[in-house]
Each structure stands twice: as C-alpha cells, then as structure tokens.
Design an enzyme around this catalytic site. Structure first.
Site, PDB file in Angstrom:
ATOM      1  N   CYS A   1       0.680  -1.144  -0.002  1.00 21.32           N
ATOM      2  CA  CYS A   1      -0.167   0.267   0.200  1.00 21.32           C
ATOM      3  C   CYS A   1       0.871   1.289  -0.080  1.00 21.32           C
ATOM      4  O   CYS A   1       0.924   2.036  -1.098  1.00 21.32           O
ATOM      5  CB  CYS A   1      -1.014   0.059   1.120  1.00 21.32           C
ATOM      6  SG  CYS A   1      -1.974  -1.463   1.420  1.00 21.32           S
TER       7      CYS A   1
HETATM    8  N1  SAJ Z   1       7.127   2.207   8.563  1.00 24.96           N
HETATM    9  C1  SAJ Z   1       8.040   2.967   9.054  1.00 24.96           C
HETATM   10  N2  SAJ Z   1       7.725   3.797  10.093  1.00 24.96           N
HETATM   11  C2  SAJ Z   1       6.524   4.041  10.645  1.00 24.96           C
HETATM   12  C3  SAJ Z   1       5.649   3.421   9.949  1.00 24.96           C
HETATM   13  C4  SAJ Z   1       5.920   2.200   9.032  1.00 24.96           C
HETATM   14  O1  SAJ Z   1       9.230   2.562   8.653  1.00 24.96           O
HETATM   15  O2  SAJ Z   1       6.386   4.825  11.492  1.00 24.96           O
HETATM   16  C5  SAJ Z   1       7.183   1.268   7.369  1.00 24.96           C
HETATM   17  C6  SAJ Z   1       6.972  -0.353   7.886  1.00 24.96           C
HETATM   18  O3  SAJ Z   1       8.150  -0.942   8.398  1.00 24.96           O
HETATM   19  C7  SAJ Z   1       6.627  -0.871   6.570  1.00 24.96           C
HETATM   20  C8  SAJ Z   1       5.929   0.357   5.698  1.00 24.96           C
HETATM   21  O4  SAJ Z   1       6.365   1.539   6.493  1.00 24.96           O
HETATM   22  O5  SAJ Z   1       7.601  -1.355   5.772  1.00 24.96           O
HETATM   23  C9  SAJ Z   1       4.418   0.424   5.869  1.00 24.96           C
HETATM   24  O6  SAJ Z   1       4.126   0.128   7.097  1.00 24.96           O
HETATM   25  P1  SAJ Z   1       2.534   0.429   7.577  1.00 24.96           P
HETATM   26  O7  SAJ Z   1       2.430   0.231   8.982  1.00 24.96           O
HETATM   27  O8  SAJ Z   1       2.005   1.661   6.880  1.00 24.96           O
HETATM   28  O9  SAJ Z   1       1.767  -1.102   7.243  1.00 24.96           O
HETATM   29  P2  SAJ Z   1       0.880  -1.283   5.794  1.00 24.96           P
HETATM   30  O10 SAJ Z   1       1.720  -1.056   4.688  1.00 24.96           O
HETATM   31  O11 SAJ Z   1       0.322  -2.756   6.270  1.00 24.96           O
HETATM   32  O12 SAJ Z   1      -0.142  -0.261   5.932  1.00 24.96           O
HETATM   33  C10 SAJ Z   1      -1.443  -0.580   6.110  1.00 24.96           C
HETATM   34  C11 SAJ Z   1      -2.441   0.553   5.349  1.00 24.96           C
HETATM   35  N3  SAJ Z   1      -3.614  -0.043   5.471  1.00 24.96           N
HETATM   36  C12 SAJ Z   1      -4.407   0.478   4.387  1.00 24.96           C
HETATM   37  O13 SAJ Z   1      -3.988   0.866   3.313  1.00 24.96           O
HETATM   38  C13 SAJ Z   1      -5.931  -0.003   4.357  1.00 24.96           C
HETATM   39  C14 SAJ Z   1      -2.163   1.782   6.152  1.00 24.96           C
HETATM   40  O14 SAJ Z   1      -3.320   2.792   5.808  1.00 24.96           O
HETATM   41  C15 SAJ Z   1      -2.315   1.693   7.684  1.00 24.96           C
HETATM   42  O15 SAJ Z   1      -2.257   2.968   8.300  1.00 24.96           O
HETATM   43  C16 SAJ Z   1      -1.425   0.631   8.119  1.00 24.96           C
HETATM   44  O16 SAJ Z   1      -1.763  -0.625   7.498  1.00 24.96           O
HETATM   45  C17 SAJ Z   1      -1.497   0.425   9.485  1.00 24.96           C
HETATM   46  O17 SAJ Z   1      -1.728   1.423  10.358  1.00 24.96           O
HETATM   47  O18 SAJ Z   1      -1.168  -0.549  10.240  1.00 24.96           O
END
Ligand code: SAJ
Length: 438
Positions: free
Chosen positions: A275
């Site tokens: 995403c």
């Molecule tokens: N990440 C960081 N630092 C952060 C947060 C994330 O480096 O502070 C990295 C993670 O390690 C990962 C990437 O970013 O590699 C994405 O992480 P994510 O927490 O955004 O997880 P996703 O990709 O599963 O995002 C999903 C998304 N959900 C949908 O699109 C419906 C996102 O909108 C959500 O906010 C996220 O899950 C969530 O909150 O868990």
C-alpha cells in the site's frame, strides 16, 4: 417503481444478489461480511485453487476464520466460482482486484481492465457496481463508466449505479475490521452515492457518503500519502540526527510526549508493503499527466528508497570499527517481512538490504520466523535453521524487522556487533558499545 427504487428495495431487504470480483485479502473478508449479514454472495476469482479451498469450506486469508467460511458455504450464503457468467444474475458487484505498479513505476490497471471487460458483458438495468481497488483519481469515471454504461447504452444513475469505495483492510489487525472500519463511498452521480451507501449500510457499521467517486479515490490516496511522507520525514530526521550526533529515537520519544499536534512515526530501513510505497505513486503519476509534479511524494519516495543503502553504509561502518571490510564478512539479516509478525515480503526493504550486501561481496544470511525462503532474481536464500548459532557466527547482525518473538536480550549477548534499524533493542541497545542504531 423505477429501477433505482426496485434495486434499493432488494438491497434493503437483502434479497439482492452480490458478486465480489477478486477474493484476496480485501475481497474475501468483504464477501464473508456481506454473506454473514444475510446477502447471497458469489465470489469470482480466476485462481481455481482459491475456489477449491472455498468450496471445501477452507479460508486462505488469516483474517477470515475457516469455520466462518465453512458455515457460509454450507448454508449456501457464500459461493465461489471462476466463471464470470454468474454476473448476469448479480444485482450488486464489488471489484477488489490488485492495483500494483509496473516495473517502470507506472500504475498497472491490467487487473481492473480485465474484470471491467468481463463485467461489461453482463451489465443489465438495476445493478450497482463499486470499485474498491486503490487507484488514481478519475479511474472510476474514465475507465469503468465508458465500458460498463455507455457501451451497453445504460444510463449511469438511472439504469445502473457506479461508485468508488476505498478498501481499508489492514491484514492481521483485530481492532479495526472490515465491519467496524468507517467506509467512504462516492458515486458517479448523487443517486450512485445513495445506492452504494445503502448497499454498504446493509453490512458495515459506518458508511461515509461523499459527493463523487473522485473524492473517494482521493481520500484513500491522502490517507496513505500522509503516511508515506511522514515516514520519509522521520527517515530524513534519522539521517540529520546522525550528522548531528543526536539520538533520533530519544528525539522522537521526546516529541511524542506532546499530547496534541504530533503523530509518532519511526525511522526504518525503508518502506515495504503493498500500500504505502505504491498508492502515492498512483497520485504522482496522474498529476504528471497533468504537468504537475507532486514534490512531497517524489521527495519522500526518494528518501525512503535511499534507506536500504543508508543501512548498508551503517553495516560497513560497524565492520570498519572491527577492522573488517564488508567484503567477505558474515552479515546476518534479522527479519525479512516488511513489518513485524507477518510473512509478507512485498516491497520489503530487507530484499534491498540483502541485495546490496551481496553486491558488496559480504557473506549474507537471514533469519525470519515467518519467511522460510526468499527467491529474488539476484539471489535465493533460506532462513537459517539455527538462529542463535547464526548470531554467534556473524561478524555483524542487522535487525531489519523487529518480530515480537525474537529474544533480543539473548541476541545482544551472543552478537559481535548489531546494527539495529528498528530500535528493537531499546535501552539495552542504546547503552551497548556493540550496537549502533539508525
Ligand atoms: N514504517 C516505518 N515507520 C513507521 C511506520 C511504518 O518505517 O512509523 C514502515 C513499515 O516498516 C513498513 C511500511 O512503512 O515497511 C508500511 O508500514 P504500515 O505500518 O503503513 O503498514 P501497511 O503497509 O500494512 O499499511 C496498512 C495501510 N492500510 C491500508 O491501506 C488499508 C495503512 O493505511 C495503515 O495505516 C497501516 O496498515 C497501519 O496503520 O497498520
């Protein structure tokens, strides 16, 4: 009774038959939630193995319990097929297909185009169609509308109803689910928004109706672009703090004590998942076609894509402290999935880090409790069988994904040197002379 009112009646008394195109981590939860709510649902997916499992009453998606699938299939509320012809009987259709990026970085709408071509064959008066796949603003109106309506001489908003509703599924999350996560819905016309909203209210707790499909498409992109840019910001903060000799983790924890006007993000080795790295590029691609450069997206993307190389430089510096060149040194990567406690490798920065370490001649191995094997064009590796032996044997351990099950205290004791890109070691790591953090 006109077409719209007849359809609304079927949606409200749940006699409407529902079809879900695409039975992945969005489509299968959607199909089971609406079947559970009392609708008759048929799921359509070209992957016959998915259909076979569902016919056996078995779920292949972690968020969908097998006993739920078994019960819905047993009662006939949920059916599955590879045959699009069942769409001829459908009143309400949800499109939940992938929208990845091509190798060139451009949007890949091939899945949407394929199912739209199929659906167009079976369009009839009295249908509502909702696109759930994340895409650039305008897709519903520019791509679906001509094929579904105009080619079939059906008038949108009168004969049939077309809308967009962004999926908000976060696999593995238990607090926010398909049923209780607020759902934005926006139609091609006001009547389309109304019909799609009433459909979704038949199974979802909160439906937020907006004025157009473009507003709904753009809301999703704002949600995930917001996240990607803030991760890029905090990654750049890590690089700046490193130059300043300031501990970025302590800075972030201090800033996070502000009870308003701040949202905590943490630096990492890059941006993984299907995403966050991808959705914003759909937006910047669309704006480029309008001769506008989405500078925040492009800059954040550049910073996030640069983090794997930054991590490898940290490993190189760590080995330098030990008088060891990166070339020939044994480096163990801990955690390959793109975020903790899942097995998803899509866009994982671990793949970039391992590839770069390999390119520089280091003897790379990895461990991940959820990912037994990695097969990339450039390399193929298996998760080391004995974690602690590998930690002891490594010249440098680099923590890429901080899975919960790791015993970080034991890893710290056993390791020669650790590059901790996730602050997984916390205070232990901050105090240890053999740990360097982002
Ligand atoms: N990440 C960081 N630092 C952060 C947060 C994330 O480096 O502070 C990295 C993670 O390690 C990962 C990437 O970013 O590699 C994405 O992480 P994510 O927490 O955004 O997880 P996703 O990709 O599963 O995002 C999903 C998304 N959900 C949908 O699109 C419906 C996102 O909108 C959500 O906010 C996220 O899950 C969530 O909150 O868990």
């Amino acid at each position: 009774m006109n077409t719209k009112d007849a359809l609304l009646e079927k949606l409200q008394n749940k006699t409407a038959s529902i079809a879900v195109l695409g039975l992945g981590y969005v489509g299968l939860p959607f199909a089971t939630v609406f079947a559970e709510a009392g609708f008759n649902v048929v799921g359509i997916d070209p992957d016959a193995s998915k259909i076979e499992k569902l016919d056996e009453g078995v779920s292949y998606i972690q968020d969908v319990p097998t006993e739920l699938v078994a019960r819905l299939v047993e009662t006939g509320k949920l059916k599955a097929t590879t045959d699009f012809a069942v769409l001829a009987e459908a009143d309400a259709v949800s499109i939940c297909v992938p929208t990845p990026l091509r190798k060139t970085g451009d949007p890949d709408l091939s899945f949407i185009l394929a199912v739209t071509r199929e659906l167009a064959k079976y369009m009839h008066p009295g249908m509502v169609v909702v696109l759930e796949s994340t895409t650039y603003p305008g897709t519903t109106r520019e791509i679906l509308l001509p094929q579904l309506g105009e080619d079939n001489e059906l008038i949108v908003g009168e004969d049939y109803f077309l809308a967009f509703s962004p999926e908000r599924v976060d696999p593995g999350r238990e607090d926010w689910t398909t049923i209780n996560t607020p759902k934005v819905v926006g139609g091609i016309t006001e009547a389309c928004s109304e019909v799609a909203t009433i459909w979704y209210e038949g199974a979802l707790e909160t439906v937020v109706s907006v004025s157009s499909s473009e507003v709904a498409e753009m809301a999703k992109l704002l949600e995930n672009t917001f996240r990607m840019i803030n991760i890029g910001l905090v990654n750049e903060m890590a690089v700046m703090c490193d130059r300043l000799g300031i501990d970025v983790w302590e800075v972030i924890d201090a800033a996070a004590t502000k009870p308003f006007g701040f949202m905590k993000f943490t630096p990492g080795p890059g941006l993984g998942g299907h995403c966050i790295p991808i959705d914003p590029l759909y937006l910047s691609w669309k704006l480029r076609s309008l001769n506008y450069t989405a500078r925040f997206i492009e800059l954040a993307s550049e910073i996030n894509l640069g983090m794997p190389r930054y991590v490898v430089r940290k490993v190189q510096d760590a080995l330098n402290e030990l008088g060891k060149p990166l070339k020939g040194s044994r480096v163990l990567v801990l955690g390959a999935a793109y975020k903790p406690d899942i097995d998803d490798l899509r866009e994982s920065p671990a793949l970039d880090v391992i590839g770069l370490l390999e390119q520089k001649g280091s003897a790379v191995s990895y461990h991940d409790p959820f990912v037994t094997r990695i097969k990339e064009d450039e390399f193929e590796l298996e998760s080391v069988p004995d974690l602690m032996a590998a930690v002891r044997d490594a010249d440098c351990v680099v923590i890429i994904t901080n899975h919960s099950e790791y015993d970080y205290s034991a890893i710290l004791d056993a390791a020669t040197y650790i590059v901790d890109t996730r602050n997984a070691l916390g205070e232990m790591g901050r105090k240890s002379p053999k740990v360097v953090r982002l």
